[in-house]
Design a protein around this motif. Structure first.
Motif, PDB file in Angstrom:
ATOM      1  N   TYR A   5       0.846  -1.196   0.000  1.00 34.50           N
ATOM      2  CA  TYR A   5       0.000   0.000   0.000  1.00 34.50           C
ATOM      3  C   TYR A   5       0.875   1.237   0.000  1.00 34.50           C
ATOM      4  O   TYR A   5       2.041   1.205   0.409  1.00 34.50           O
ATOM      5  CB  TYR A   5      -0.938   0.020   1.214  1.00 34.50           C
ATOM      6  N   LEU A   7       1.003   4.940   1.626  1.00 36.43           N
ATOM      7  CA  LEU A   7       0.461   5.715   2.738  1.00 36.43           C
ATOM      8  C   LEU A   7       0.255   7.159   2.303  1.00 36.43           C
ATOM      9  O   LEU A   7       1.172   7.795   1.783  1.00 36.43           O
ATOM     10  CB  LEU A   7       1.426   5.652   3.923  1.00 36.43           C
ATOM     11  N   LEU A   9      -0.374  10.373   4.112  1.00 32.62           N
ATOM     12  CA  LEU A   9      -0.307  10.902   5.474  1.00 32.62           C
ATOM     13  C   LEU A   9      -0.414  12.414   5.419  1.00 32.62           C
ATOM     14  O   LEU A   9       0.371  13.074   4.732  1.00 32.62           O
ATOM     15  CB  LEU A   9       1.008  10.478   6.131  1.00 32.62           C
ATOM     16  N   ARG A  36      -3.645   3.882   1.673  1.00 32.45           N
ATOM     17  CA  ARG A  36      -4.018   3.890   3.086  1.00 32.45           C
ATOM     18  C   ARG A  36      -3.928   5.333   3.561  1.00 32.45           C
ATOM     19  O   ARG A  36      -2.838   5.904   3.635  1.00 32.45           O
ATOM     20  CB  ARG A  36      -3.085   3.003   3.895  1.00 32.45           C
ATOM     21  N   ARG A  38      -4.167   8.280   6.260  1.00 33.53           N
ATOM     22  CA  ARG A  38      -4.003   8.492   7.698  1.00 33.53           C
ATOM     23  C   ARG A  38      -3.738   9.963   7.980  1.00 33.53           C
ATOM     24  O   ARG A  38      -3.241  10.693   7.129  1.00 33.53           O
ATOM     25  CB  ARG A  38      -2.835   7.656   8.256  1.00 33.53           C
ATOM     26  N   ASP A  59     -10.205  10.502   9.094  1.00 33.03           N
ATOM     27  CA  ASP A  59      -9.296   9.364   9.019  1.00 33.03           C
ATOM     28  C   ASP A  59      -8.650   9.085  10.364  1.00 33.03           C
ATOM     29  O   ASP A  59      -8.509   9.969  11.202  1.00 33.03           O
ATOM     30  CB  ASP A  59      -8.227   9.646   7.957  1.00 33.03           C
ATOM     31  N   CYS A  62      -2.188   8.011  12.198  1.00 34.19           N
ATOM     32  CA  CYS A  62      -1.107   7.187  11.675  1.00 34.19           C
ATOM     33  C   CYS A  62      -0.292   6.595  12.820  1.00 34.19           C
ATOM     34  O   CYS A  62      -0.072   7.248  13.844  1.00 34.19           O
ATOM     35  CB  CYS A  62      -0.207   8.045  10.791  1.00 34.19           C
ATOM     36  N   THR A  63       0.166   5.376  12.626  1.00 28.83           N
ATOM     37  CA  THR A  63       1.085   4.747  13.570  1.00 28.83           C
ATOM     38  C   THR A  63       2.450   4.624  12.904  1.00 28.83           C
ATOM     39  O   THR A  63       2.572   4.744  11.675  1.00 28.83           O
ATOM     40  CB  THR A  63       0.602   3.336  13.965  1.00 28.83           C
ATOM     41  N   ASP A  66       2.296   1.954  10.276  1.00 27.74           N
ATOM     42  CA  ASP A  66       1.730   2.376   8.987  1.00 27.74           C
ATOM     43  C   ASP A  66       2.827   2.919   8.086  1.00 27.74           C
ATOM     44  O   ASP A  66       2.872   2.628   6.887  1.00 27.74           O
ATOM     45  CB  ASP A  66       0.672   3.467   9.175  1.00 27.74           C
ATOM     46  N   ASP A  69       5.771   0.091   7.129  1.00 29.31           N
ATOM     47  CA  ASP A  69       5.386  -0.974   6.215  1.00 29.31           C
ATOM     48  C   ASP A  69       4.884  -0.496   4.854  1.00 29.31           C
ATOM     49  O   ASP A  69       4.542  -1.319   3.998  1.00 29.31           O
ATOM     50  CB  ASP A  69       4.323  -1.855   6.870  1.00 29.31           C
ATOM     51  N   CYS A  70       4.837   0.802   4.631  1.00 32.05           N
ATOM     52  CA  CYS A  70       4.294   1.306   3.366  1.00 32.05           C
ATOM     53  C   CYS A  70       5.264   1.031   2.213  1.00 32.05           C
ATOM     54  O   CYS A  70       6.471   0.907   2.409  1.00 32.05           O
ATOM     55  CB  CYS A  70       3.974   2.794   3.461  1.00 32.05           C
TER      56      CYS A  70
END
Length: 198
Positions: A5, A7, A9, A36, A38, A59, A62-63, A66, A69-70
């Motif tokens: 995915y 991200l 952000l 994704r 966030r 939304d 974000c962590t 997130d 792993d993007c």
């Protein structure tokens, strides 16, 4: 292993940057990869540990996972005196663990911004947002001039990334060219993310 995915952000106070994030996400998905979306919490005097994990609307926050792993990142912020908003910078400043592990090296990234006025610092904001991404080793992607909306826009839009002029009340919707450029940026980023997958 989960599906890749990109991200998206962002931080948005009045909704303009959020609208851009949604259009960029649409472009990413047109490229055939998940988007994704966030956001980050506003900077406040409260301890971050007391803030809810999910805001009342919009939304989710974000962590670090997130981001780690993007497969790619689109980073967006309203302009604050030619720089990103403090809420987004606070989040970015907390990612030194990812920098130390090299988690983002080689991943594509792009930036986008919204301002109230036409000459409100859009390009300096975009360029300043690129700096921490380059420190992370990310590959910066702008918008190529093959996107003819860059040549026709009368409001937002730069080769450094999509921009939007929200107006003095911050409620002007994206116009046709701004929407086109947001989606084009998302598609370009999504295509790069797919090409750069290990």
């Amino acid at each position: 292993m989960s599906a890749p995915y990109v991200l998206v952000l962002y931080y948005s106070r009045h909704g303009a940057t959020r609208s851009m994030a949604q259009q960029i996400a649409r472009g990413i998905e047109q490229a055939g990869i998940e988007a994704r979306v966030r956001t980050v919490p506003p900077v406040s005097t409260q301890c971050e540990a007391t803030l809810p994990a999910v805001p009342n609307e919009g939304d989710i926050y974000c962590t670090e996972a997130d981001l780690k792993d993007c497969a790619g990142l689109a980073l967006g912020s309203p302009t604050r005196f030619g720089n990103m908003a403090s809420a987004l910078k606070h989040f970015v400043d907390s990612t030194s663990g990812l920098w130390m592990s090299g988690a983002l090296i080689g991943k594509p990234a792009s930036v986008f911004s919204s301002t109230s006025s036409l000459h409100g610092g859009q390009e300096t904001t975009l360029l300043s947002m690129m700096l921490p991404l380059m420190h992370h080793g990310m590959v910066i992607a702008g918008i190529p001039y093959s996107e003819t909306a860059l040549l026709n826009t009368q409001t937002g839009g730069t080769p450094y990334g999509a921009t939007h002029v929200a107006g003095s009340d911050s409620n002007r919707p994206l116009d046709e060219h701004e929407t086109t450029l947001c989606q084009a940026q998302g598609r370009h980023l999504g295509q790069l993310a797919l090409k750069l997958q290990d």
